[in-house]
Design an enzyme around this catalytic site. Structure first.
Site, PDB file in Angstrom:
ATOM      1  N   GLU A   1      25.886  57.919  20.156  1.00  0.00           N
ATOM      2  CA  GLU A   1      25.046  58.844  19.393  1.00  0.00           C
ATOM      3  C   GLU A   1      23.783  59.215  20.155  1.00  0.00           C
ATOM      4  OE1 GLU A   1      21.983  58.855  15.711  1.00  0.00           O
ATOM      5  OE2 GLU A   1      23.779  57.648  15.388  1.00  0.00           O
TER       6      GLU A   1
ATOM      7  N   THR B   1      20.134  57.434  14.375  1.00  0.00           N
ATOM      8  CA  THR B   1      20.076  57.380  12.911  1.00  0.00           C
ATOM      9  C   THR B   1      20.278  55.992  12.329  1.00  0.00           C
ATOM     10  OG1 THR B   1      22.433  57.908  12.737  1.00  0.00           O
ATOM     11  CG2 THR B   1      20.881  59.760  12.668  1.00  0.00           C
TER      12      THR B   1
ATOM     13  N   SER C   1      28.122  47.804  16.386  1.00  0.00           N
ATOM     14  CA  SER C   1      27.685  48.735  15.347  1.00  0.00           C
ATOM     15  C   SER C   1      26.177  48.641  15.175  1.00  0.00           C
ATOM     16  CB  SER C   1      28.381  48.404  14.019  1.00  0.00           C
ATOM     17  OG  SER C   1      27.753  49.055  12.940  1.00  0.00           O
TER      18      SER C   1
ATOM     19  N   SER D   1      30.390  51.148   8.745  1.00  0.00           N
ATOM     20  CA  SER D   1      31.732  51.343   9.282  1.00  0.00           C
ATOM     21  C   SER D   1      32.732  50.332   8.739  1.00  0.00           C
ATOM     22  CB  SER D   1      31.697  51.243  10.816  1.00  0.00           C
ATOM     23  OG  SER D   1      30.811  52.186  11.372  1.00  0.00           O
TER      24      SER D   1
END
Length: 407
Positions: free
Chosen positions: A185, A253, A320, A384
């Site tokens: 990202e 984010t 993550s 996730s």
């Protein structure tokens, strides 16, 4: 990312294929969880014997993740006979990515974590899914040139950050991005400055790295030392003397929200100390670009911790970012175990395999992790993590005490 020209609508899809109803049964079978539904119906709590499970009120799959996974399923249904590639992981969950592989989706990997993807095997009649994190401008352009079908699952919250970073570059501000320079990202976000010839970025991992930038701004750190630290986290041709005059702060984010806000405060204050308050007004911009789902999950964990638990289990991929942030929040308050799947808990041996919440890239195994006697176990999951996998973890927590939960 710039959408393709309207003359090529048949090769770029961002809103699925109208097959939502067709894939709902498959999605429910793969990811829904009855035990989690029971917890929610009982005020997010379950007591069996001397163990009470407390589930955070916001957890697991967010809208952006649900959308990305659903679009991947729709893609397989729409193109049953075509080769389908996925640019990296759809989300950072090994079970979800594994399920897509079982469905015949091939995951493309970067040979270098900070480099471009190799699309040499992709042909014009193939289908390529772009993940929820998005892809860099370079990778997007390369795929458009191949002419393959593109299915874009980039999260809307990520797109909002891109717009912010693009506006910084347009107005002559360097984007100071709170994130991990190697994360998909953040790489995609940073690439947005490339839409303008003088666009630049610098990526800081945490408040400590941000303070190095402040040290440079205030003359305590030479440019050479700054560049030595951030050599892999700056735009090509980056010159601290020129490109740290005007700064706009943004963030990946899924980072820890409180740290992103603290970084913005420190950088703004540093500019004011170095060049006066008017400089902060004219040469500094900051917007909170943490996504709402990330914020809600962090707020829910704080609420759960305030209410009182003895130990926290945080479920999600070890890579993550939003899960790592949740674990960091919890580890400040109680013993915390960040696990990827229920397999990390061995009820027979009483062990758990987990990622240390406050040490980067370090995993460990321990016994006796569940305190004796009456115990309150807090549970949350990254964005996730599907519900059925959360339920599997609850089952193993209880089994560690020889208990079972009836669904």
């Amino acid at each position: 990312m710039t959408p393709p020209p309207s003359s090529e609508p048949s090769t770029y899809f961002r809103k699925g294929f109208g097959l939502k109803a067709d894939v709902q049964e498959d999605l429910a079978a793969d990811y829904d969880g009855q035990l989690v539904d029971r917890l929610k119906s009982q005020n997010y709590a379950l007591t069996v014997g001397d163990v009470t499970i407390r589930l955070a009120r916001e957890f697991g799959f967010c809208y952006g993740v649900e959308r990305a996974v659903e679009y991947a399923y729709q893609t397989r249904r729409k193109f049953p006979d075509r080769r389908i590639f996925l640019v990296g992981e759809i989300i950072h969950n090994p079970l979800v990515n594994g399920r897509l592989i079982e469905m015949g989706v091939e995951i493309l990997h970067r040979p270098d974590p900070t480099g471009a993807f190799d699309f040499a095997r992709v042909q014009a009649d193939d289908v390529v899914i772009m993940p929820a994190f998005g892809v860099t401008i370079h990778d997007f352009t390369a795929l458009r040139e191949i002419g393959c079908v593109l299915v874009d699952t980039t999260c809307g919250s990520v797109l909002n950050v891109w717009k912010r970073v693009e506006s910084y570059a347009r107005d002559g501000f360097t984007a100071l991005i709170h994130g991990k320079y190697y994360h998909e990202e953040t790489r995609a976000t940073a690439s947005q400055v490339g839409k303008y010839p003088e666009g630049h970025y610098l990526i800081v991992r945490n408040i400590e790295e941000a303070r190095l930038v402040c040290d440079f701004i205030e003359g305590r750190l030479p440019a050479s030392r700054l560049m030595a630290t951030f050599s892999r986290a700056v735009s090509p041709g980056f010159d601290p003397e020129r490109h740290l005059q005007r700064i706009g702060v943004a963030n990946q984010t899924t980072m820890l929200a409180r740290e992103s806000l603290a970084i913005a405060d420190e950088v703004g204050a540093s500019i004011a100390r170095a060049r006066g308050e008017p400089a902060r007004e004219t040469s500094f911009r900051s917007f909170d670009t943490i996504c709402s789902a990330t914020q809600e999950r962090q707020d829910a964990v704080r609420e759960l911790l305030d209410e009182g638990v003895d130990v926290m289990v945080v479920i999600g991929g070890f890579n993550s970012s939003n899960t790592i942030s949740l674990a960091a929040l919890c580890a400040d308050r109680v013993p915390t175990y960040h696990i990827e799947t229920s397999a990390a808990i061995d009820p027979d041996l009483g062990t758990v395999h987990y990622r240390l919440a406050q040490v980067h890239h370090v995993e460990a195994d321990t016994t006796g992790w569940l305190p004796p006697g009456r115990v309150r176990v807090g549970v949350t999951a990254g964005a996730s993590t599907p519900n059925n996998k959360i339920g599997d973890v609850v089952v193993r927590i209880l089994a560690t005490r020889g208990l079972r939960a009836e669904v």
